[in-house]
Design an enzyme around this catalytic site. Structure first.
Site, short mmCIF file in Angstrom:
data_model
loop_
_atom_site.label_atom_id
_atom_site.label_comp_id
_atom_site.label_asym_id
_atom_site.label_seq_id
_atom_site.Cartn_x
_atom_site.Cartn_y
_atom_site.Cartn_z
N PHE A 254 -10.32 -8.77 1.64
CA PHE A 254 -9.88 -7.62 0.85
C PHE A 254 -10.99 -6.58 0.70
O PHE A 254 -11.00 -5.82 -0.27
CB PHE A 254 -9.34 -8.06 -0.51
CG PHE A 254 -8.22 -9.07 -0.41
CD1 PHE A 254 -7.00 -8.70 0.13
CD2 PHE A 254 -8.40 -10.38 -0.81
CE1 PHE A 254 -5.97 -9.63 0.26
CE2 PHE A 254 -7.39 -11.32 -0.67
CZ PHE A 254 -6.16 -10.94 -0.14
N ARG A 336 -13.53 8.57 0.94
CA ARG A 336 -12.11 8.30 1.09
C ARG A 336 -11.33 8.73 -0.16
O ARG A 336 -10.17 9.14 -0.08
CB ARG A 336 -11.85 6.82 1.44
CG ARG A 336 -10.47 6.56 2.00
CD ARG A 336 -10.35 5.21 2.68
NE ARG A 336 -10.64 5.28 4.10
CZ ARG A 336 -9.73 5.58 5.05
NH1 ARG A 336 -8.47 5.80 4.73
NH2 ARG A 336 -10.08 5.64 6.32
N ARG A 368 -9.54 -3.05 -0.52
CA ARG A 368 -8.25 -2.56 -0.01
C ARG A 368 -7.93 -1.13 -0.49
O ARG A 368 -7.59 -0.93 -1.65
CB ARG A 368 -7.15 -3.52 -0.44
CG ARG A 368 -5.98 -3.60 0.52
CD ARG A 368 -5.09 -4.74 0.13
NE ARG A 368 -4.10 -5.03 1.17
CZ ARG A 368 -3.31 -6.09 1.16
NH1 ARG A 368 -3.37 -6.96 0.18
NH2 ARG A 368 -2.44 -6.29 2.12
N GLU A 737 -3.86 -1.70 4.30
CA GLU A 737 -4.17 -1.12 3.00
C GLU A 737 -3.09 -0.23 2.40
O GLU A 737 -2.87 -0.26 1.19
CB GLU A 737 -5.47 -0.31 3.08
CG GLU A 737 -6.70 -1.11 3.39
CD GLU A 737 -7.84 -0.23 3.85
OE1 GLU A 737 -7.76 0.30 4.97
OE2 GLU A 737 -8.79 -0.05 3.08
#
Ligand code: MTE
Ligand code: MOS
Length: 801
Positions: A254, A336, A368, A737
């Protein structure tokens, strides 16, 4: 770790394509019977293995004044206590910046010679012993003295103290101030989004030994074997070529094993060199949770401008993340978040800035979604504020602002298939009977005092590709043996997500063989070098293309040989289900391979792939960082008790875009699992630190994970049809994800139910903390009461005698 991998027996009928077939995970049987081995299982098979236990500092920030390890040796079975003095190479495991001492060392900045403790629990020594029990007892005997120092424990404290890991990053489109000034409605707000523990079932584990050839052999629960290899080589002071890292499978990663396996592999490797014995490092749950980083908590402050109908005009958003004590992956995680703070909405003028705060906490890392979820929760918060300011239903305002054909994101990437958003939105709403259920829920709420229901729909648009361009490459190595059997190696790691299953499917179709003829080998850095982390959901895109590349090369060679045997041209040769055909004749695969071998045809091939077209100009904040976007939407219905804030999810409907699925059963599992994990993050999982910086929720007893009990009784997941993605292996899209963020619909459904407690109806802001635990839902309702917008329902009396 060469135990037999069970090959799935129930796959598609002979002759059918393997890609696209719903087949079980290649290790499903082994998972449920317990036959599947994990890194730490190896320890029991290694004679003379030493067990490691850390000595952990009881301060978040301190000087280490004295360390006396001698008393540990009085414990029978203790063989060696590792400290900074034992590191043969560099005492640092930082993947992206050399700011991660493996053992405490003096700070470079303040000139003080005393080693510095940087987070509560930081290991100051590791005890190696004949048994884990002896190592624990030895660790308890080590004497360490500290001078505590002031610690920074929250984002706000870091901002006040000017404690940052990075400068400010920004992405700007348009004249935001002017657009805000011209907006009819302007709203300010702030949201804090909590972190999340990965809580993979298999805790961090490593085993290291020097093998008979003198090679440092490391088995590690790492998502990134190449980086583990590099870091181990660095701490040992040897070339990377002296180290081999193997990864059979993980019991979940994860993101938590993307960088954070490295320090434990390093301890094992140093121990193996110093003691000349195999060393095993395996954390128990509490130590794993305390020592390793989590999803980053984020603070967001925004000012949004919109029209009276809820159309977004301008957004200024400032984000701060809690990076913890070292940089780790915090920079790309923040990146991100900036890239995803539009989620699926077109904002004509937008400025988003972000900075990574430095705190004295465990170093936060990948989880994730990798910052995407935090950015997306912020914009969904903004959308809800806008809807409640203009007095329109939130779903109407959301739909109005969705990206459409021709739009570009705030960083200048064209949203190529934006019409999918509208299509998913419409198909999901009708499939889930949104309109009639909305009416029923409104009617229910009008007649129910103490129990309220909520309904919400939220979209997902998630960019696929590593934002570090060089990571978007992968390699493979495929062997065909003389008898026709096949081994495939690729650079990705298996953590339960089904990557190996998909690779088997890709190889089977590319070679024209049944899956049963193909064996997938454990991931090893001496088979496929210079690999990227299995992360960013791109494992099957990248490795699948590399595996296919190698198989295509082999197939072409085999077809040449077959053509000469069948008396036709190689173009006329087909291979299907292990049968080679041409010119109306057929030959078994094994016979053609036997001939190929005797004709000295190379039966091994490497494959390679790099993602085309992507580019990113960080200075300008412009480019095409993502090869494509994955889309989806979810509708969630909840029921809330207005007295207590307790709630339940009644129903979830999901429509998610995975392109043409490589493996539908695996993909549906990823969608459901991602959703449940996201719902846990947004509603139940609450990390609590005390004022000394000690984590008070290091176990499942104090940290509430979503379980079967929280799964909605009605949970309908569908994959979008007619969704082929050109340019990706099998026409598929990444799935690991993106579905996590479908769970934002749970948060927004809870808010809808809270709002139903207010007499003011849908108008007026409804603040809701994240995670929206039952307690926080109660406080959200209570706030409405304090503002005079809601009243306490009449107590129910006389029901029980
Ligand atoms: N699914 C399972 N069962 N276990 C995991 O650890 N990790 C997730 C996702 N799904 C994970 C999972 C994360 S964080 C990523 S990035 C992707 O899987 C990685 O694998 P992929 O690139 O092959 O999809
Ligand atoms: Mo996933 S957070 O990219 O390992």
């Amino acid at each position: 770790m060469n135990e037999p991998r069970s090959t799935p027996k129930h796959f598609a009928p002979p002759g059918a394509r393997a890609v696209g077939a719903s087949i079980p995970h290649e290790s499903a049987t082994a998972h449920v019977t317990g036959a599947a081995l994990y890194t730490d299982d190896l320890a029991t098979r290694l004679p003379g293995v030493l067990h490691a236990w850390p000595v952990m500092a009881p301060h978040a920030h301190a000087w280490l004044e004295r360390l006396d390890v001698a008393p540990a040796y009085h414990v029978s079975g203790v063989v060696k206590v590792l400290t900074a003095a034992d590191v043969p190479g560099e005492n640092d495991t930082g993947a992206n910046r050399r700011d991660e001492p493996l053992f405490p060392r003096p700070a470079t900045s303040d000139g003080d010679a005393r080693p510095e403790i940087l987070f509560h629990g930081m290991p100051v020594a590791w005890v190696l012993a004949e048994s884990e029990e002896a190592a624990k007892l030895g660790a308890a005997r080590v004497i360490a003295e500290y001078t505590p120092r002031a610690a920074i424990l929250t984002i706000e404290q870091a901002i006040d103290a000017g404690a940052f890991h990075t400068d400010e990053e920004r992405i700007v489109r348009g004249e935001v101030d002017a657009a805000l000034a011209a907006s009819k409605i302007v709203i300010d707000g702030e949201l804090y989004v909590g972190g999340q523990e990965q809580f993979y079932l298999e805790t961090q584990a490593s085993i290291a030994y020097v093998d008979e050839s003198g090679t440092m052999m490391v088995h590690s629960s790492t998502q990134h074997p190449t980086e583990t290899q590099d870091v181990v080589a660095r701490v040992l002071g040897v070339p990377a070529g002296d180290v081999v890292v193997q990864q059979l499978r993980m019991g979940g990663g994860f993101g938590g094993k993307e960088t954070q396996a490295n320090p434990f592999a390093s301890v094992a490797a140093i121990g193996a060199v110093v003691t000349k014995r195999p060393v095993r490092v395996r954390l128990d749950r509490a130590r794993d949770v305390v020592l390793t980083g989590k999803r980053h908590p984020f603070l967001g402050r925004y000012r949004v401008g919109c029209d009276a109908d809820g159309t977004l005009r301008a957004l200024r958003l400032a984000l701060w993340s809690d990076g913890g004590w070292s940089l780790d992956l915090s920079f790309p995680v923040l990146g991100r978040a900036l890239f995803h703070s539009d989620n699926a909405y077109y904002v004509p003028a937008m400025a988003v800035t972000g900075r990574v705060c430095k705190t004295h906490k465990a170093s936060n890392t990948a989880f994730r979604g990798f910052g995407g979820p935090q950015g997306m929760v912020m914009i969904e918060e903004v959308l809800d504020r806008v809807a409640r300011a203009v007095g329109l239903p939130a779903d109407v305002v959301r739909e109005k602002n969705l990206y459409r054909e021709g739009h570009e994101t705030h960083y200048g990437q064209r949203v190529e298939d934006a019409d999918r958003l509208a299509r998913i939105w419409g198909e999901l709403k009708s499939d889930a009977q949104w309109d009639s259920r909305r009416r029923e829920i409104d009617a229910f709420n009008a007649s129910s005092q103490s129990v309220k229901r909520g309904l919400a729909i939220t979209p997902v648009k998630f960019g696929i590709s590593f934002t570090a361009k060089w990571y978007n490459q992968a390699g493979a190595l495929v062997h065909v043996y003389k008898d026709g059997s096949v081994q495939i190696n690729h650079g990705g790691t298996e953590m339960g997500q089904g990557l190996h299953t998909k690779m088997l499917q890709v190889a089977a179709d590319a070679l024209g063989l049944p899956i049963a003829c193909i064996r997938i080998m454990p991931t090893r850095t001496d088979k496929v070098p210079n690999t990227s982390a299995t992360a960013a959901s791109s494992g099957s895109d990248l490795n699948g293309a590399a595996v296919k590349n190698a198989c295509d090369v082999l197939r072409a060679r085999v077809c040449e040989v077959a053509a000469s045997m069948l008396g036709c041209t190689s173009d006329a040769v087909t291979i299907e289900g292990g049968v080679v055909r041409g010119d109306g004749r057929e030959l078994p695969w094994a016979e053609v391979i036997d001939r190929a071998y005797h004709e000295r045809v190379q039966l091994s091939a490497t494959g390679f792939y790099k993602t085309p077209e992507i580019h990113w100009d960080r200075e300008k904040g412009r480019g095409r960082p993502f090869y494509y976007f994955a889309y989806g939407a979810a509708i969630t219905e909840v029921e809330v008790d207005a007295f207590t804030g307790m709630y339940a999810i009644r129903r979830v409907d999901i429509l998610h875009d995975v392109g043409d699925s490589l493996s539908p059963m695996i993909d549906v599992g990823q969608v459901e699992g991602g959703f449940a994990q996201g719902a846990g993050w947004l509603t139940q999982e609450e990390l609590v630190w005390d004022d000394k910086g000690a984590l008070r929720t290091p176990n499942a007893s104090t940290y509430k994970l979503p379980s079967l009990g929280e799964c909605p009784p009605v949970f309908r997941t569908k994959l979008l049809e007619r969704a082929r993605q050109e340019g990706v292996v099998g026409g598929s899209k990444a799935v690991g994800e993106p579905p996590l963020m479908l769970a934002i619909s749970v948060r927004e459904a809870l808010r809808d139910a809270v709002a139903a407690c207010a007499a003011t109806g849908r108008r007026g802001a409804v603040a809701l903390a994240s995670p929206a635990t039952a307690e926080q839902v109660f406080w959200a309702i209570q706030t409405l009461r304090e503002e005079g917008r809601a009243t306490m329902p009449e107590p129910i009396v006389g029901v029980r005698s």
